[in-house]
Design a protein around this motif. Sequence first.
Motif, mmCIF file in Angstrom:
data_model
loop_
_atom_site.group_PDB
_atom_site.id
_atom_site.type_symbol
_atom_site.label_atom_id
_atom_site.label_comp_id
_atom_site.label_asym_id
_atom_site.label_seq_id
_atom_site.Cartn_x
_atom_site.Cartn_y
_atom_site.Cartn_z
ATOM 1 N N LEU A 168 -44.836 31.332 -27.264
ATOM 2 C CA LEU A 168 -43.584 32.458 -28.302
ATOM 3 C C LEU A 168 -42.833 33.487 -27.930
ATOM 4 O O LEU A 168 -43.968 34.134 -27.317
ATOM 5 C CB LEU A 168 -43.797 31.971 -29.348
ATOM 6 N N GLY A 169 -41.317 33.319 -27.141
ATOM 7 C CA GLY A 169 -41.124 35.056 -26.719
ATOM 8 C C GLY A 169 -41.424 35.934 -28.566
ATOM 9 O O GLY A 169 -41.376 35.345 -29.409
ATOM 10 N N GLU A 170 -40.978 36.933 -27.908
ATOM 11 C CA GLU A 170 -40.716 37.869 -29.193
ATOM 12 C C GLU A 170 -39.463 36.948 -30.427
ATOM 13 O O GLU A 170 -39.446 37.380 -31.698
ATOM 14 C CB GLU A 170 -40.696 39.256 -28.974
ATOM 15 N N THR A 171 -38.391 37.179 -29.793
ATOM 16 C CA THR A 171 -37.909 36.459 -30.864
ATOM 17 C C THR A 171 -37.885 35.232 -31.834
ATOM 18 O O THR A 171 -37.995 35.557 -32.919
ATOM 19 C CB THR A 171 -36.614 36.245 -30.250
ATOM 20 N N ALA A 172 -38.380 34.115 -31.376
ATOM 21 C CA ALA A 172 -38.787 33.039 -31.503
ATOM 22 C C ALA A 172 -40.023 33.279 -32.147
ATOM 23 O O ALA A 172 -40.049 32.943 -33.631
ATOM 24 C CB ALA A 172 -39.921 31.876 -30.267
ATOM 25 N N TYR A 173 -40.683 34.257 -32.040
ATOM 26 C CA TYR A 173 -41.788 33.876 -32.941
ATOM 27 C C TYR A 173 -41.424 35.302 -34.014
ATOM 28 O O TYR A 173 -42.047 34.678 -35.574
ATOM 29 C CB TYR A 173 -42.641 35.597 -32.361
ATOM 30 N N THR A 174 -40.444 36.240 -33.804
ATOM 31 C CA THR A 174 -40.370 36.642 -35.278
ATOM 32 C C THR A 174 -39.200 35.767 -36.132
ATOM 33 O O THR A 174 -39.669 36.166 -37.141
ATOM 34 C CB THR A 174 -39.588 37.811 -34.608
#
Length: 162
Positions: free
Chosen positions: A67-73
């Motif tokens: 997961l990229g940072e945005t998807a993780y967040t």
Amino acid sequence: MDLDAYVARARNGPCFICAYLDGHPDYRHEPVYEDDAHVAFLDRWPTLPGKLLVAPKAHIEHAVRDLGETAYTELMLVVRRVALAMEEILRPERTYLLSLGSRQGNAHLHWHIAGLPPGVPYERQQFHALMTENGVLNPTPDENSDMARRLRARLAARRGRT
């Protein structure tokens, strides 16, 4: 619950989240939340009242690398919203959040949300409270439906609040 059958299914069956999303009748769960990228539903074999699972719809297997940072967040914000709705209904002493699974079974990334009821003796808390080997609850279909309805209503009421 047949623990041996559960383990065999987790290790050898289809991905339970993908099967649920595809509408496979053997993988039904009571839905609580859904958006374009995420889903939340009641655990089929809860060890605590109102235990939930939250997952990305995409078959992702690793919470950090995949997961990229945005998807993780965004995923973690869904976990938080669902957990807050559960807390408003069940008023647990503590809310457990765990991501479990591995390549060997239940590989699809998912978060468990489990509220520990007040008064549970210490020796039955934490991991003990989460392990199916220590027993599962057997809510009726009507009880599950009612819990899911109440959670959906709380989530709808919370929309827009952080």
